[in-house]
Design a protein around this motif. Structure first.
Motif, PDB file in Angstrom:
ATOM      1  N   HIS A   1       0.236 -13.991   5.852  1.00 11.56           N
ATOM      2  CA  HIS A   1      -0.594 -13.851   4.649  1.00 11.56           C
ATOM      3  C   HIS A   1       0.288 -14.079   3.414  1.00 11.56           C
ATOM      4  O   HIS A   1      -0.028 -14.881   2.536  1.00 11.56           O
ATOM      5  CB  HIS A   1      -1.215 -12.465   4.660  1.00 11.56           C
TER       6      HIS A   1
ATOM      7  N   ASP B   1      -3.764  -6.780   4.591  1.00 10.74           N
ATOM      8  CA  ASP B   1      -4.693  -7.892   4.355  1.00 10.74           C
ATOM      9  C   ASP B   1      -5.031  -8.701   5.611  1.00 10.74           C
ATOM     10  O   ASP B   1      -5.695  -9.732   5.508  1.00 10.74           O
ATOM     11  CB  ASP B   1      -4.172  -8.801   3.236  1.00 10.74           C
TER      12      ASP B   1
ATOM     13  N   HIS C   1       2.291  -5.880  -0.082  1.00  6.65           N
ATOM     14  CA  HIS C   1       2.700  -7.259  -0.378  1.00  6.65           C
ATOM     15  C   HIS C   1       2.477  -7.546  -1.850  1.00  6.65           C
ATOM     16  O   HIS C   1       2.120  -6.648  -2.609  1.00  6.65           O
ATOM     17  CB  HIS C   1       1.997  -8.257   0.549  1.00  6.65           C
TER      18      HIS C   1
ATOM     19  N   ASP D   1      -4.491  -7.892  -6.199  1.00  5.11           N
ATOM     20  CA  ASP D   1      -5.553  -6.947  -5.848  1.00  5.11           C
ATOM     21  C   ASP D   1      -5.006  -5.753  -5.062  1.00  5.11           C
ATOM     22  O   ASP D   1      -5.771  -4.961  -4.515  1.00  5.11           O
ATOM     23  CB  ASP D   1      -6.690  -7.637  -5.072  1.00  5.11           C
ATOM     24  N   HIS D   2      -3.677  -5.619  -5.034  1.00  2.00           N
ATOM     25  CA  HIS D   2      -3.037  -4.455  -4.410  1.00  2.00           C
ATOM     26  C   HIS D   2      -2.188  -3.669  -5.412  1.00  2.00           C
ATOM     27  O   HIS D   2      -1.690  -2.608  -5.074  1.00  2.00           O
ATOM     28  CB  HIS D   2      -2.191  -4.885  -3.201  1.00  2.00           C
TER      29      HIS D   2
HETATM   30 ZN   LIG Z   1      -3.193 -10.273  -0.112  1.00  2.00          ZN
END
Ligand SMILES: [Zn+2]
Length: 297
Positions: free
Chosen positions: A150, A169, A62, A66-67
């Motif tokens: 999310h 997540d 997504h 933080d990914h």
């Molecule tokens: Zn996320």
């Protein structure tokens, strides 16, 4: 938790237990294609992976920072992303808009954080997944599962040979789910968690904290969904007397207390509380009277 290799799939344990600003990554060593999912686990591990085993393609589950924090290591690789999450990945202004960060409300701090800490760079030539697509990577296949809530485009991945389910997540942490973005949705989150729960896996991987479950997460599923209803209840409890939004936010009902960096946690508290207020209004449990939220008896 160490990294774990299961057939052609590897769980790469993120720094600091994969807590924000890190996540856990997944590496797929297919015969046709070597893929890294969510390159934000560890700069050192991802550099070594790139040098030694190699990466052909990057997948993002997504659009969250933080990914993708170490995506820049793989600048020559094609990137596949969920189509519905592509707009914020293509333009930093859209990214900030999707978070609901308005001009004059620390938008500059956000912009700097995304550029400096997460090296945000627009993805120009992304490829997209189709919902339900089955990707043959060569001796390992991956089912793409749409799990909105999310974010609207959030994807989970199932590896039928290894019976591994990557939840992304929907991370089963004790903090509970995030659905604070403009296009996040609480009801969709509940549906996605329940959908994931039904998939017959043997191993469950999440993006943060514990990250690797060798037994059915069992009560973690239930507790995780329950946090949503507990948050509802905390808001209702606080509205035993009429309150303004600012009063509700000052009570830190979600995060418990003010944390640093303050602009970041104030934003989180406001985003999540606002979603709950909208939900409780829709359920006819509260109304906004002038500038105060009031419980309906
Ligand atoms: Zn996320």
């Amino acid at each position: 938790m160490k990294d774990r290799q299961l057939g052609r799939v590897r769980f790469i344990n993120g720094e600091n237990k994969g807590r924000y600003p890190f996540c856990h990554s997944v590496y797929i060593a297919g015969e046709k294609e070597r893929i890294i999912i969510d390159p934000a686990s560890s700069l050192d591990k991802l550099k070594l992976l790139q040098q030694n085993e190699g990466v052909d393609t990057v997948w993002l589950s997504h659009s969250h920072e933080d990914h993708f924090a170490f995506l820049y290591l793989f600048e020559n690789c094609p990137v596949r992303v969920p189509m519905r999450d592509y707009p914020p990945l293509s333009d930093l202004n859209i990214f900030l808009d999707w978070y609901g960060v308005e001009e004059g409300s620390n938008r500059e701090s956000w912009r700097e954080m995304m550029l400096n800490q997460f090296r945000y760079a627009p993805i120009n030539n992304a490829n997209f997944f189709r919902d339900g697509e089955i990707v043959d990577c060569g001796s390992v296949t991956v089912e793409v599962i749409a799990t909105p809530g999310h974010t609207p485009g959030h994807l989970s991945f199932f590896f039928p040979e290894e019976k591994i389910l990557f939840l992304g997540d929907y991370d089963l942490t004790s903090f509970g789910p995030w659905y604070g973005d403009v296009y996040s949705d609480i009801d969709e989150t509940i549906k996605s968690v329940r959908r994931l729960q039904k998939i017959p896996a043997d191993i469950w991987i999440t993006s943060h904290e514990k990250g690797f479950f060798e037994e059915n997460p069992g009560e973690f599923w239930h507790n995780y969904e329950n946090i949503i209803y507990e948050r509802d209840n905390k808001v209702m409890e606080y509205l035993k007397q009429p309150r303004t939004l600012e009063e509700i936010l000052a009570a830190w009902l979600i995060y418990g207390r003010a944390r640093e960096p303050l602009f970041f946690y104030e934003f989180g508290e406001r985003s999540l509380v606002t979603k709950h207020l909208q939900r409780l209004e829709k359920q006819n449990r509260i109304i906004l009277d002038k500038n105060k939220y009031v419980m309906i008896k």
